[in-house]
Design an enzyme around this catalytic site. Structure first.
Site, PDB file in Angstrom:
ATOM      1  N   CYS A  58      54.056  57.773   6.667  1.00  0.00           N
ATOM      2  CA  CYS A  58      54.049  57.080   5.371  1.00  0.00           C
ATOM      3  C   CYS A  58      55.441  56.554   5.055  1.00  0.00           C
ATOM      4  O   CYS A  58      55.595  55.575   4.363  1.00  0.00           O
ATOM      5  CB  CYS A  58      53.633  58.031   4.258  1.00  0.00           C
ATOM      6  SG  CYS A  58      52.278  59.069   4.721  1.00  0.00           S
ATOM      7  N   HIS A 112      41.925  64.427  10.685  1.00  0.00           N
ATOM      8  CA  HIS A 112      42.593  63.604  11.712  1.00  0.00           C
ATOM      9  C   HIS A 112      43.916  64.169  12.215  1.00  0.00           C
ATOM     10  O   HIS A 112      44.509  63.612  13.141  1.00  0.00           O
ATOM     11  CB  HIS A 112      42.748  62.153  11.245  1.00  0.00           C
ATOM     12  CG  HIS A 112      43.841  61.887  10.255  1.00  0.00           C
ATOM     13  ND1 HIS A 112      45.052  61.356  10.619  1.00  0.00           N
ATOM     14  CD2 HIS A 112      43.888  62.036   8.924  1.00  0.00           C
ATOM     15  CE1 HIS A 112      45.809  61.200   9.535  1.00  0.00           C
ATOM     16  NE2 HIS A 112      45.119  61.603   8.494  1.00  0.00           N
ATOM     17  N   ALA A 127      43.154  64.246   2.971  1.00  0.00           N
ATOM     18  CA  ALA A 127      44.017  65.131   2.190  1.00  0.00           C
ATOM     19  C   ALA A 127      44.698  64.423   1.017  1.00  0.00           C
ATOM     20  O   ALA A 127      45.052  65.078   0.038  1.00  0.00           O
ATOM     21  CB  ALA A 127      45.057  65.766   3.089  1.00  0.00           C
ATOM     22  N   GLN A 180      49.017  70.271   7.882  1.00  0.00           N
ATOM     23  CA  GLN A 180      49.689  70.393   9.179  1.00  0.00           C
ATOM     24  C   GLN A 180      49.503  71.780   9.794  1.00  0.00           C
ATOM     25  O   GLN A 180      49.782  71.963  10.981  1.00  0.00           O
ATOM     26  CB  GLN A 180      51.181  70.068   9.037  1.00  0.00           C
ATOM     27  CG  GLN A 180      51.466  68.648   8.582  1.00  0.00           C
ATOM     28  CD  GLN A 180      51.178  67.592   9.660  1.00  0.00           C
ATOM     29  OE1 GLN A 180      51.020  67.894  10.835  1.00  0.00           O
ATOM     30  NE2 GLN A 180      51.092  66.332   9.242  1.00  0.00           N
TER      31      GLN A 180
HETATM   32  N1  PLP Z   1      49.538  65.967   3.385  1.00  0.00           N
HETATM   33  C1  PLP Z   1      50.252  66.088   4.513  1.00  0.00           C
HETATM   34  C2  PLP Z   1      51.188  67.240   4.673  1.00  0.00           C
HETATM   35  C3  PLP Z   1      50.137  65.135   5.522  1.00  0.00           C
HETATM   36  O1  PLP Z   1      50.860  65.253   6.639  1.00  0.00           O
HETATM   37  C4  PLP Z   1      49.247  64.049   5.336  1.00  0.00           C
HETATM   38  C5  PLP Z   1      49.169  63.032   6.379  1.00  0.00           C
HETATM   39  O2  PLP Z   1      49.351  61.878   6.217  1.00  0.00           O
HETATM   40  C6  PLP Z   1      48.509  63.984   4.140  1.00  0.00           C
HETATM   41  C7  PLP Z   1      48.694  64.960   3.188  1.00  0.00           C
HETATM   42  C8  PLP Z   1      47.540  62.870   3.877  1.00  0.00           C
HETATM   43  O3  PLP Z   1      46.356  63.105   4.555  1.00  0.00           O
HETATM   44  P1  PLP Z   1      45.271  61.955   4.743  1.00  0.00           P
HETATM   45  O4  PLP Z   1      45.828  61.034   5.789  1.00  0.00           O
HETATM   46  O5  PLP Z   1      44.042  62.678   5.200  1.00  0.00           O
HETATM   47  O6  PLP Z   1      45.068  61.295   3.438  1.00  0.00           O
END
Ligand code: PLP
Length: 381
Positions: free
Chosen positions: A324, A202, A73, A180
């Site tokens: 993060c 994931h 994402a 989510q």
């Molecule tokens: N957007 C949201 C709302 C997320 O919770 C996450 C998770 O880390 C991401 C984007 C990023 O996704 P990815 O880990 O697949 O890059």
């Protein structure tokens, strides 16, 4: 009970055994490159990718050709924002919200440095976007509005279809980071009037490193990854076939399980909160409880340092903010955005319940949190 008890399903989820089983042959027996058009190995891989594409599309309320596979994402959010602005000729204006994921906020910041005007709306105290404010923020040069479906820290679900309706009326694109919500809520590109939707495997019992940007009919995008022209030129790079197969299966399983799973997790989450509130004073739920993902609880504990709480709970895998943000000293930009006072912000804990969470684990977690909060409060000067 396996320890630590895993209650961090917003950060990532265990791969469902059904998903893993389906993926495994694509590492050895069926290892072909989906772009190899001249032999059986390639055809087999391509066939598997197309089955998965159909499953992702079905869960998204889209058609298969609208699904562009990405590495996750973060990439989907980057492609949506940067790709839409570039396709519109650069410059212009975009609107987003201060409680978005960093993948959206940082993409918006980069666009701002390149000359795009950016409006970052402040959510209300309950975490929801103010629709009047959103409508008023759209200008004649607005290209896109980006509002997430459900928040990764506080689980708050936005009025997505109402936002989509405003965007249609104003003729601007609507991007939603649905990471989510996907596989948990009946997300639907068509009904929710979304033009661009980011999803990732994931967070829904699929593998890491694969996701998609669902690109609706109205959206025009400039690719951000050049090369072999894969994914209709939208995202070059050899497809991660095992992961894509797993993503497809994760979607098929979610479609079946979603309803029952939501009810079960909602009941468990409510039980967790009820116990915390009954046995402790000064428990604050961050964000709306009504418009919230079933598996989410984000709560602050008066008079307790969040870090001290987590250190005292090595047998619980929970987090202070998002995965993060949990390593940085800056705290939670989401809780700041909804106006949580500093003392409560730094005492916030995110509980993320998921498919493999048991009632026994939730009861254990509640008991341990109660015990540790009482102990830490007793130590205060
Ligand atoms: N957007 C949201 C709302 C997320 O919770 C996450 C998770 O880390 C991401 C984007 C990023 O996704 P990815 O880990 O697949 O890059």
């Amino acid at each position: 009970m396996q320890k630590p008890v895993y209650l961090d399903n917003h950060a990532t989820t265990m791969v469902d055994p059904r998903v893993l089983n389906l993926m495994l042959p694509y590492f050895d027996a069926r290892f072909g490159n989906a772009a190899s058009g001249s032999h059986r190995f390639g055809w087999e891989a391509e066939g598997a990718v197309e089955v998965a594409r159909g499953r992702v599309a079905d869960l998204a309320g889209a058609v298969p050709r609208e699904v562009v596979f990405t590495s996750g994402a973060t990439e989907s959010d980057n492609l949506a924002l940067k790709g839409a602005v570039e396709a519109a000729g650069g410059g212009g204006h975009i609107v987003t919200v201060a409680s978005e994921h960093r993948a959206v906020l940082d993409s918006a910041s980069r666009l701002e440095r390149r000359g795009t005007a950016v409006t970052v709306l402040r959510p209300r105290a309950d975490g929801l976007v103010d629709l009047d404010q959103l409508r008023d923020s759209i200008r004649p040069d607005t290209i896109l509005v980006s509002v997430m479906y459900a928040n990764n820290e506080i689980g708050v679900i936005q009025p997505v279809a109402a936002i989509g309706a405003i965007c249609r009326e104003k003729q601007v694109l609507f991007h939603s980071d649905a990471v989510q919500a996907f596989g948990k809520l009946p997300v639907n590109l068509e009904h929710d009037l979304i033009d661009l939707m980011s999803v990732t495997a994931h967070k829904m019992y699929g593998p890491k490193g694969v996701g998609a940007l669902v690109v609706g009919r109205r959206a025009r995008l400039e690719a951000q990854m050049d090369g072999g022209g894969h994914e209709n030129g939208m995202r070059s790079g050899t497809l991660n076939v095992p992961a894509i197969v797993g993503f497809g299966e994760a979607c098929a399983v979610a479609a079946e399980a979603m309803h029952e799973e939501g009810a079960r997790l909602g009941a468990l989450r409510d039980r967790l909160l009820a116990r915390l509130r009954t046995e402790l004073e000064g428990v604050h739920v961050n964000g709306s409880l009504e418009y919230r993902l079933a598996g989410n609880l984000n709560a602050s504990f008066e008079g307790v340092e969040g870090d001290a709480l987590l250190v005292a709970l090595p047998d619980l895998a929970v987090s202070a903010a998002s995965a993060c943000g949990s390593h940085g000293p800056a705290g939670s930009h989401v809780l700041k955005a909804i106006g949580v006072p500093p003392q409560l912000e730094q005492s916030a804990v995110r509980f993320g319940l998921g498919r493999f969470t048991t009632a026994e684990e939730v009861d254990y977690a509640a008991g341990r949190v109660i015990e540790v909060v009482r102990r830490l409060r007793a130590l205060r000067p």
